[in-house]
Design an enzyme around this catalytic site. Structure first.
Site, short mmCIF file in Angstrom:
data_model
loop_
_atom_site.label_atom_id
_atom_site.label_comp_id
_atom_site.label_asym_id
_atom_site.label_seq_id
_atom_site.Cartn_x
_atom_site.Cartn_y
_atom_site.Cartn_z
N HIS A 158 76.89 55.69 39.68
CA HIS A 158 75.77 56.59 39.37
C HIS A 158 75.17 56.30 38.00
O HIS A 158 74.60 57.18 37.36
CB HIS A 158 76.19 58.06 39.43
CG HIS A 158 76.99 58.41 40.64
ND1 HIS A 158 76.45 58.89 41.80
CD2 HIS A 158 78.34 58.31 40.88
CE1 HIS A 158 77.40 59.10 42.70
NE2 HIS A 158 78.56 58.73 42.17
N SER A 279 55.46 40.52 22.19
CA SER A 279 54.38 41.44 22.47
C SER A 279 53.17 41.01 21.66
O SER A 279 53.30 40.45 20.58
CB SER A 279 54.81 42.85 22.08
OG SER A 279 53.69 43.63 21.74
N LYS A 285 59.03 43.23 19.12
CA LYS A 285 59.45 43.20 20.51
C LYS A 285 59.98 41.84 20.97
O LYS A 285 59.49 40.79 20.58
CB LYS A 285 58.29 43.57 21.43
CG LYS A 285 57.87 45.01 21.39
CD LYS A 285 58.92 45.97 21.91
CE LYS A 285 59.10 45.90 23.41
NZ LYS A 285 57.91 46.39 24.16
N GLU A 292 62.36 40.67 34.73
CA GLU A 292 61.36 41.62 35.25
C GLU A 292 60.52 40.98 36.35
O GLU A 292 60.22 41.61 37.37
CB GLU A 292 60.45 42.11 34.12
CG GLU A 292 61.14 43.09 33.20
CD GLU A 292 60.25 43.47 32.01
OE1 GLU A 292 59.99 44.66 31.82
OE2 GLU A 292 59.81 42.57 31.28
#
Ligand code: ARG
Length: 464
Positions: A158, A279, A285, A292
């Site tokens: 979970h 970024s 970043k 992804e």
């Protein structure tokens, strides 16, 4: 302006240019050209072998086809929409090269059995390539696992801290998923590798062809038993896309884990510059674009599976033009799986580093050793459910007083239950917590070492 049709003189005028484009598949089925040439060469050899054409004609066809292969490879053969599809394109060029002999190639054959043959030859080659890639990816997983038997990582259910794990055990879970993928592809390959060549348009042919001869030349394991089934079956494409979807599921799950492992909240891995992106506005970043994209591309393969299923479900026997729609999804599934496997292999091999310090701290900062306290009491004769409830209370008090289990004094332990001794500290130490799960297939180090040995051996087993 109308396009000249490739078909018989019963047609008096050409196609509307839009319809010509709409009907054509050359822009994508050009991908099949080398398989089309190989298939046609086998067909030509069979025609000569059975005396349907002469030996000399057979040789002329085979070498003419070979010339087209070379022309294609060197970029000289680039058929356009006027050819309609790759099959017409090759036949037309063959006639230009060999003259009237070229017109004999299509004896005892239809584009329907031809396209089925091409697609199967294509897919068989792609399956073999994907299996090689899976093996490569598995070996990278294994390399990392072998170096990290005693590196601990929190285990979750979970997405809540559950019990600590050997990092090797975690990675071997993916190894096993990929192993099933590899086996599944071998299984799919058995049904891909059946020859529809010689089924003709739908009913077979009047010529004394030898289907087993072409099947053997093309290394098919068997021939379709029923000509209608042979020209209209796309089960093999659906099965492949299903297997491809599962590969994507597995890659996507790992991608998801890498993404949150790389977050500041988890901090379990560092992304290295070769596989991270920046970024355009936030200079601090470092983004996990690679996993992804893998996660993001998964849906298109599922979509292709769905499209194939829907395309097939209402088709009357035998060939229908709808079947031309099988290709783009199939090609894209192959490309997506291939690209994603390659990217994930690179990412794991050289694009990220596990932060072992942080991992070691992580497994000490929670209650993931609570089960072990209950197990400790259960071994000393306390019924497990009773022990479980007692530990639940301990955890509650610890949370209220901002303590961890390891912070309790022996006196406190004894107050909770007289069965506690000094060895409770050893029992709740994360390394011991992991080591103790020595049941078959568990995360205990002895089990993991055995699993690693078996995994290594698996890599040497041929995929077929
Ligand atoms: N381009 C076609 C396809 O991909 C080849 C078969 C055409 N057959 C036909 N009867 N029109 O399916």
């Amino acid at each position: 302006m109308t396009q000249q049709p490739n078909w018989s003189p019963r047609f008096e005028s050409g196609l509307h240019p839009h319809i010509a484009r709409f009907n054509a598949s050359i822009n994508f089925d050009i991908e099949l050209i080398e398989y089309d040439i190989t298939g046609s060469q086998a067909h030509a050899k069979m025609l000569a072998h059975t005396g349907i054409i002469s030996e000399l004609e057979g040789e002329q066809l085979v070498s003419g086809l070979e010339q087209i292969r070379q022309e294609y490879r060197s970029g000289k053969f680039t058929p356009g929409v006027d050819a309609e599809d790759v099959h017409f394109a090759v036949e037309r060029r063959l006639t230009e090269i060999t003259g009237d002999v070229g017109k004999k190639l299509h004896t005892a054959r239809s584009r329907n059995d031809q396209v089925g043959t091409d697609t199967r030859l294509y897919l068989r080659a792609q399956i073999e390539q994907i299996q090689r890639q899976i093996r490569e990816f598995q070996s990278v997983l294994l390399d990392i696992a072998e170096q990290n038997v005693e590196t601990l990582i929190p285990g979750y259910t979970h997405l809540q801290r559950a019990q600590p794990l050997s990092l090797a055990h975690h990675l071997l879970a993916y190894f096993q998923m990929l192993e099933r993928d590899c086996q599944r592809l071998s299984d799919v390959r058995r049904r891909v590798n059946i020859s529809p060549l010689g089924c003709g348009a739908l009913a077979g042919t009047t010529f004394p062809i030898d289907r087993h001869y072409t099947a053997e030349l093309l290394h098919f394991d068997a021939v379709y038993e029923n000509s209608l089934d042979g020209v209209s079956d796309r089960d093999f494409a659906i099965e492949f896309t299903c297997a491809a979807s599962l590969i994507m599921v597995h890659l996507s799950r790992l991608a998801e884990e890498v993404i949150f492992w790389a977050s500041q909240e988890f901090g379990f891995v560092t992304l290295l510059d070769s596989c991270a992106t920046g970024s355009s506005i936030m200079p601090q970043k470092k983004n996990p674009d690679v996993p992804e994209l893998v996660r993001g591309k998964t849906g298109r393969v599922f979509g292709h599976l769905q499209a194939l299923l829907v395309m097939m479900k209402g088709l009357p026997l035998a060939y229908n033009k709808d079947l031309q729609e099988d290709k783009e999804g199939l090609f894209d599934s192959v490309k997506t799986v291939t690209d994603c496997l390659e990217s994930m292999t690179i990412l794991l091999r050289e694009g990220l580093q596990f932060r072992n310090r942080r991992l070691a701290d992580a497994v000490c900062e929670d209650f993931s050793n609570a089960t072990d306290v209950a197990d400790y009491l259960a071994t000393k004769g306390v019924p497990f459910r009773e022990a479980y409830n007692l530990v639940g209370k301990v955890v509650k008090t610890c949370i209220a007083t901002n303590k961890l289990l390891k912070d309790l004094t022996l006196e406190e332990w004894k107050q909770l239950h007289p069965a506690f001794e000094a060895d409770i500290y050893q029992a709740i130490n994360p390394l011991q917590v992991v080591a103790a799960r020595n049941s078959y297939g568990g995360t205990g180090f002895t089990q993991v070492r055995e699993a690693l040995k078996n995994a290594r051996a698996t890599l040497n087993v041929p995929t077929r």
